[in-house]
Write a protein that holds these residues in place. Sequence first.
Motif, PDB file in Angstrom:
ATOM      1  N   UNK A  11       0.806  -1.221   0.000  1.00  0.00           N
ATOM      2  CA  UNK A  11       0.000   0.000   0.000  1.00  0.00           C
ATOM      3  C   UNK A  11       0.846   1.281   0.000  1.00  0.00           C
ATOM      4  N   UNK A  12       2.088   1.177  -0.460  1.00  0.00           N
ATOM      5  CA  UNK A  12       2.936   2.348  -0.602  1.00  0.00           C
ATOM      6  C   UNK A  12       2.690   2.996  -1.956  1.00  0.00           C
ATOM      7  N   UNK A  13       2.602   4.328  -1.984  1.00  0.00           N
ATOM      8  CA  UNK A  13       2.355   5.054  -3.228  1.00  0.00           C
ATOM      9  C   UNK A  13       3.677   5.377  -3.919  1.00  0.00           C
ATOM     10  N   UNK A  14       3.593   6.169  -4.986  1.00  0.00           N
ATOM     11  CA  UNK A  14       4.799   6.582  -5.705  1.00  0.00           C
ATOM     12  C   UNK A  14       5.681   7.488  -4.845  1.00  0.00           C
ATOM     13  N   UNK A  15       5.104   8.126  -3.838  1.00  0.00           N
ATOM     14  CA  UNK A  15       5.889   8.861  -2.849  1.00  0.00           C
ATOM     15  C   UNK A  15       6.153   7.911  -1.687  1.00  0.00           C
ATOM     16  N   UNK A  16       7.407   7.556  -1.414  1.00  0.00           N
ATOM     17  CA  UNK A  16       7.688   6.531  -0.389  1.00  0.00           C
ATOM     18  C   UNK A  16       7.231   6.904   1.012  1.00  0.00           C
ATOM     19  N   UNK A  17       6.923   8.176   1.267  1.00  0.00           N
ATOM     20  CA  UNK A  17       6.436   8.575   2.589  1.00  0.00           C
ATOM     21  C   UNK A  17       4.913   8.511   2.690  1.00  0.00           C
ATOM     22  N   UNK A  18       4.262   8.201   1.571  1.00  0.00           N
ATOM     23  CA  UNK A  18       2.798   8.233   1.544  1.00  0.00           C
ATOM     24  C   UNK A  18       2.263   6.833   1.237  1.00  0.00           C
ATOM     25  N   UNK A  19       1.300   6.407   2.050  1.00  0.00           N
ATOM     26  CA  UNK A  19       0.607   5.135   1.843  1.00  0.00           C
ATOM     27  C   UNK A  19      -0.874   5.437   1.625  1.00  0.00           C
ATOM     28  N   UNK A  20      -1.564   4.530   0.951  1.00  0.00           N
ATOM     29  CA  UNK A  20      -2.997   4.717   0.710  1.00  0.00           C
ATOM     30  C   UNK A  20      -3.707   3.383   0.893  1.00  0.00           C
ATOM     31  N   UNK A  21      -4.902   3.414   1.496  1.00  0.00           N
ATOM     32  CA  UNK A  21      -5.643   2.190   1.814  1.00  0.00           C
ATOM     33  C   UNK A  21      -7.137   2.418   1.590  1.00  0.00           C
ATOM     34  N   UNK A  22      -7.903   1.320   1.623  1.00  0.00           N
ATOM     35  CA  UNK A  22      -9.357   1.409   1.589  1.00  0.00           C
ATOM     36  C   UNK A  22      -9.896   1.755   0.216  1.00  0.00           C
ATOM     37  N   UNK A  23     -11.083   2.373   0.183  1.00  0.00           N
ATOM     38  CA  UNK A  23     -11.766   2.663  -1.073  1.00  0.00           C
ATOM     39  C   UNK A  23     -11.043   3.705  -1.904  1.00  0.00           C
ATOM     40  N   UNK A  24     -10.071   4.437  -1.336  1.00  0.00           N
ATOM     41  CA  UNK A  24      -9.272   5.359  -2.140  1.00  0.00           C
ATOM     42  C   UNK A  24      -8.359   4.602  -3.099  1.00  0.00           C
ATOM     43  N   UNK A  25      -8.127   3.296  -2.792  1.00  0.00           N
ATOM     44  CA  UNK A  25      -7.269   2.453  -3.622  1.00  0.00           C
ATOM     45  C   UNK A  25      -8.098   1.553  -4.530  1.00  0.00           C
TER      46      UNK A  25
END
Length: 777
Positions: free
Chosen positions: A636-650
């Motif tokens: 669940x890591x995004x293209x920015x290594x400090x940012x993760x995304x989970x749930x219905x946003x993914x």
Amino acid sequence: MTENRQPLNIMGKCDGERLASRVVEERIQQAVEAGHRQLIVHAFGQHGIGGRIWKTNGEPVHITIDGHAGQRLGSMGYPGTFIDVLGPASDDVGWLNAGATITVHGHASNGVANGMAQGKVYIAGNIGARGMTMTKYNPRFEPPQLWVLGSAGDYFAEFMAGGVAVICGHAPQNLENVLGYRPMVGMVGGRVLFRGAHQGFSQADAKMVPIDEDTWAWLTDGLETFLTAIDRLELLETLTVRDEWQLVAARSPQEKKGVERRSMADFRKTVWDEKLGKGGIVGDLTDLDRSAIPLITHGDLRRFVPVWENRKFKAPCEATCPSGIPVQERWRLVREGRVDEAVDLALAFTPFPASVCGYLCPHPCMTACTKGSAFMTPVDVSQLGRASINARLPELPPLSGKRIAVVGGGPAGISTAWQLRRMGHEAVVFDNAPTLGGKIASVIPSSRIPADVVEKELARAAEAIPHVHLQQRLNRSDTAQLIADYDFVIIAAGAQKPRTLPVPGKERLITAMDFLSEAKKNRVKPGNRVAIIGAGNVGCDVATEAARLGAAQITLLDVQEPASFGKEREDAEAAGAVFRWPVFTRRITDKGVELETGELIPADTVVVSIGDAPDLEFLPDDVATARGFVAVNEDYQTSNPKVYAIGDAVRPGLLTDAIGAGRRAAETISEILAGKRPGADRKMVIDLNRISLEYLDPRIIQYEDIDQCGSQCSSCGTCRDCGICVAMCPEAAISRKALEGADFEYVVNPDRCIGCGFCAGACPCGIWDLVENTPMG
């Protein structure tokens, strides 16, 4: 299903042609599913008649066979199945019988009761060779029984491993030998009661024992039942002369060791060396040690060795639970009487154990339950889930000094913040809603989950996550600042933009989220007729709420077969909702929904429920998106290594998927902060072929309470400490070793172990594995 009490005739011929065995079996199964419980089968040699009748709702099924029954009569028969053959029967009567009562009013051929594990087989004549061979016995159930009025054929009770055989010796095929040639060879369990002359049995495997009072009482009661079944009750007095009966029982492994047998060493000394000289025919050519290797080997000579692999693998339930809850571990605690600990354990994996596990989750863990692969009822985790409302907030560790921002206060956001705090990190939640909880608090109908359950679990979560900023609508610069100020940022903003239809009159549509939110507050009046475009689970929730608020005519429309399932679908159907598909909407009018076909679906209220999309305007440019969702890797890591995304946003998914994603993201971040490689300690799922379910009750349809659930969990991958491996080992090579505290392990004595694999074959948890022996040196 209502029982049909009229006997149903099933013919083995049609238009003068014999029907295939498969066709006759299908007709029997169809008749049982239709509610028939008394069947008369006019057989013409069809195989397997009366077997595998499982879907009876616990009602007994009586099958009378008129004609010639083929092989494997009643094979894999189930408790509650009663089969009467009005004549003789062919080979393998009761093969692998698991509970049926089979009565043959005549002789039976070879293989009677072969591999039988439960049930009774009554034979009114003699039987052929290899009767009662390789039987089984599960101590949880009554042992299998074979009753023969006459005598047994050759190799009777060969490798018998359990149960009771009764040979009455009345009008036997051989007056001088009612047990046949070489009976009881390899017998390891069970008993044989017989009456009449015999010519011996395998003394190495079985022994004569006295008939005690309990055994005699059992025999006389059973004889009356048996003779009544075969219509020969007039023989009761003749067959109940005690002095005429004898009893043979299997020897124990320890007793077998005491039976005198010529050893290899003795054979070599008295025959081989004596005739050929020391070293045999090559003795004069080499001085190497030519000692014979025993046929059954121990120690380093074993080809395979058993390995105790406790907790090495995940159970299927744990692997399929999106939250990763070790369900089998919770049932272990229940078995040990530690229910409070079982309840509390769930909080290590989800802040919503009661809301989700008890009410909202479709329970993929139960779908994956190993018992389902054997046609057993999966263990009911919802009972333990609902009990988790009383779970206590665990003691939280001191803060590490690391701070993570969580954007979104719904189930995904709360889950990841909860896990981060449990791991010692500070989680700060930002949400634009006025209250914490997202859709679980504002949208899901109270008919699916009691409001007090949600409130209590949200209050418990708030205790662990004190830093929550509500009504905080972020823009791109705000998010960029969070990324700069915090060690990590987790996007859990959900999907907030309802999708709609680009058709005339779309302004008349009410979105499903708006409808459900207002319905939860009783602030919407849908009218008498409601049309819902989109028949998924959310659409079904709309239908249920519309019915609660007074709608009488509810129609769910979809362009394809509806994807709804489970309780949501069941509740909508119970409310009288009608499903229509495939249908396509042309326009929305003040009278309802006009379809492309021109048909009008009358409606006072039209709700659109075709999904929601995430609003990602607040994300900076360095966070990549794909098709309107945040792009992430497997952690669940995004293209920015400090940012993760989970749930219905993914990606759209279940509540439990979002909660599980939050836990996975939190674990990954915590591992990175600790300098570890993410995912290095993750386990593989245990192979189902390693699990043995014979020790569990297949008759349970509905579980009474959590104690029964715990007792019926196979505990895949985690040792139940049942000791079956110790009891099954023929060489007494396995023992239990107590460790510090309550810990333990099972160990193998290599000097005793022969690598037979009985432990691996019998283990209900799949703990033992048989691996190739690779001795050091």
